[in-house]
Enzyme design. Sequence first.
Site, PDB file in Angstrom:
ATOM      1  N   THR A 400      40.420  43.122  36.475  1.00 59.59           N
ATOM      2  CA  THR A 400      40.825  43.625  37.791  1.00 59.59           C
ATOM      3  C   THR A 400      42.223  43.109  38.115  1.00 59.59           C
ATOM      4  O   THR A 400      42.737  42.217  37.453  1.00 59.59           O
ATOM      5  CB  THR A 400      39.804  43.206  38.885  1.00 59.59           C
ATOM      6  N   ASP A 442      28.129  47.289  36.612  1.00 61.43           N
ATOM      7  CA  ASP A 442      27.940  46.429  37.782  1.00 61.43           C
ATOM      8  C   ASP A 442      26.605  46.687  38.476  1.00 61.43           C
ATOM      9  O   ASP A 442      26.208  45.922  39.355  1.00 61.43           O
ATOM     10  CB  ASP A 442      29.074  46.636  38.792  1.00 61.43           C
ATOM     11  N   SER A 467      32.457  42.763  44.014  1.00 60.38           N
ATOM     12  CA  SER A 467      32.847  41.518  44.683  1.00 60.38           C
ATOM     13  C   SER A 467      34.282  41.559  45.190  1.00 60.38           C
ATOM     14  O   SER A 467      34.759  40.566  45.742  1.00 60.38           O
ATOM     15  CB  SER A 467      32.694  40.336  43.722  1.00 60.38           C
TER      16      SER A 467
END
Length: 587
Positions: A400, A442, A467
């Site tokens: 990410t 996920d 998250s």
Amino acid sequence: MGALVLTTAAAVPAQADGEPAPHDDNGKTATARGHGGAVATVDRDATEAGMQVLRSGGNAVDAAVAAAAALGVTEPYSSGFGGGGYFVYYSAEEGRIHTLDGRETAPAAMAEDSFLEGGEPIPFAEAVTSGLSVGAPGTPATWEQAVERWGNRPLRTVMNPAIRLAERGFIVDQTFHDQTAANAERFADFPATAELFLPGGAPPAVGTRLRNRDLATTYREFARHGTGVLSSGIGADIAATAADPPVRPGATRTVRPGLLTQADVSGYEVVAQEPTRVSYRGLDVYSMAPSSSGGSTVGEALNILTALDPDPADSARLQHHTLEASKLAYADRNAYVGDPAFVDVPLDTLLSDEFAAQRACLVDDASVLPAPAAPGDLDGSGECTPAAPQQAGEHEGPSTTHLVTSDRWGNVVSYTLTIEQTGGSGITVPGRGFILNNELTDFEFEVAPSGAGAANLPAPGKRPRSSMAPAIVLSDGAPFLALGTPGGATIITTVLHLLVDRIDRGLTLPEALAAPRLSQRNAATTQAEPAFFGTPEEKELSALGHQFTSTPEIGAAAALEFLPDGGVLAAAEAERRGGGHAAVQLP
């Protein structure tokens, strides 16, 4: 948008040139202070793309999309056109926070048991590198909507810096080389990925130039037609690649086909929703509501800290309370948070002062709560007795990327985007120049015996829990901080600790970014970066019963702080992930 008939130029294969190019490790600046707009990212080229747009009259939204598109060129293993993310925007004109949920969605054909075979979960690594893990990308629609709703410049202008970057290429640094090498074995099994990222059959050498002309073509079509390109050529290519991944002849890897269709891709919709908000030390902290668990979990942990009210001068005690607050907030995240379009997320309760007080009463100044801790009782009893233990699995990839932007009008953006694992699914769309996400890993693959994970099971059109926690902090209604980080499930803990370090401990923003990081995610041990070991704080916390395991690196944050004199301090990582780059318009 309706279907468009597009005329596509002949694809020119992306390539790495063999000749050495100037490699300037000193070109990155971790902090910059001044006036006007600002940009901070993990990459110099991306920061410069955002700055180009600001200098040409674009605003913070335009700059954020420009920088994100550039990261799709230079950080293609962490973000890009084939992924998704969460966009948080402060409008100076309205004095209001807006958010866009651009999280990928599951195909219409996905079911609760799609990751099971013979009643058992398929191997996680096989799920990652597969078409089955690919969700409908949300990044294209996020960029289009952000620019159309709040930008100053048209999409075709905003995309220009990234188009030029993809055509001209960027200089391969050590981080890019190492990430390629770590993925080389699986990249080699997909011809389009190997052609792009393994020129000559090996990772591109540090100091050489990598061009991605296929991505330049993709970006150019998107700049002209927006998400209309998902209704025909590019959208059809995404769906076909996920449904039947093109694998190298002779490869022995098990690569499962996916469920994605063009209707899934072209039908994707960004969700505009209200942010989460908690008050902390007189400041208002805004972040992402579910489908992300970032805002709710950071917010709950801050509320627990408010209830505990530790003395900031006692660094070890403050850290103890922060770790315990994180542990409890993660227990509630794992039990209760999922896509609100599919499950009833008790967000108001999770972010209430009463619930925080109920959770805080479990914390003992002289000992450590056993882990995994149980989730809190939602009935409002306020008792310290926890409910039956639950613990969901944790699969989020550590990749990410995050960026922050501001402009001379006072607008601010905090944007986290991803393709999940470093290298995503590993599958590049042939002729298009970008890797597809593996975001659907996920989801929980099955419900645990305790019942944990039920909120995050797959379903048609569902967004997997994330998250990601891009945050903007207001002081008396005006921006004070904008921050965020990559790091999978460690994102929440990094954002939490950055806020505590800056607000409670009084560290400067660069000091907070540089401090050794900890990550307690309702586990028996807390992850810690190497620099934490041997410190007085580590010894005091260990004496209380905390156990630490070493991990090389946690996150790669980017942040802005808005100063009393009207200036801005932009801060990126000095060391993590090769260091980031921060810039301001008027130094």
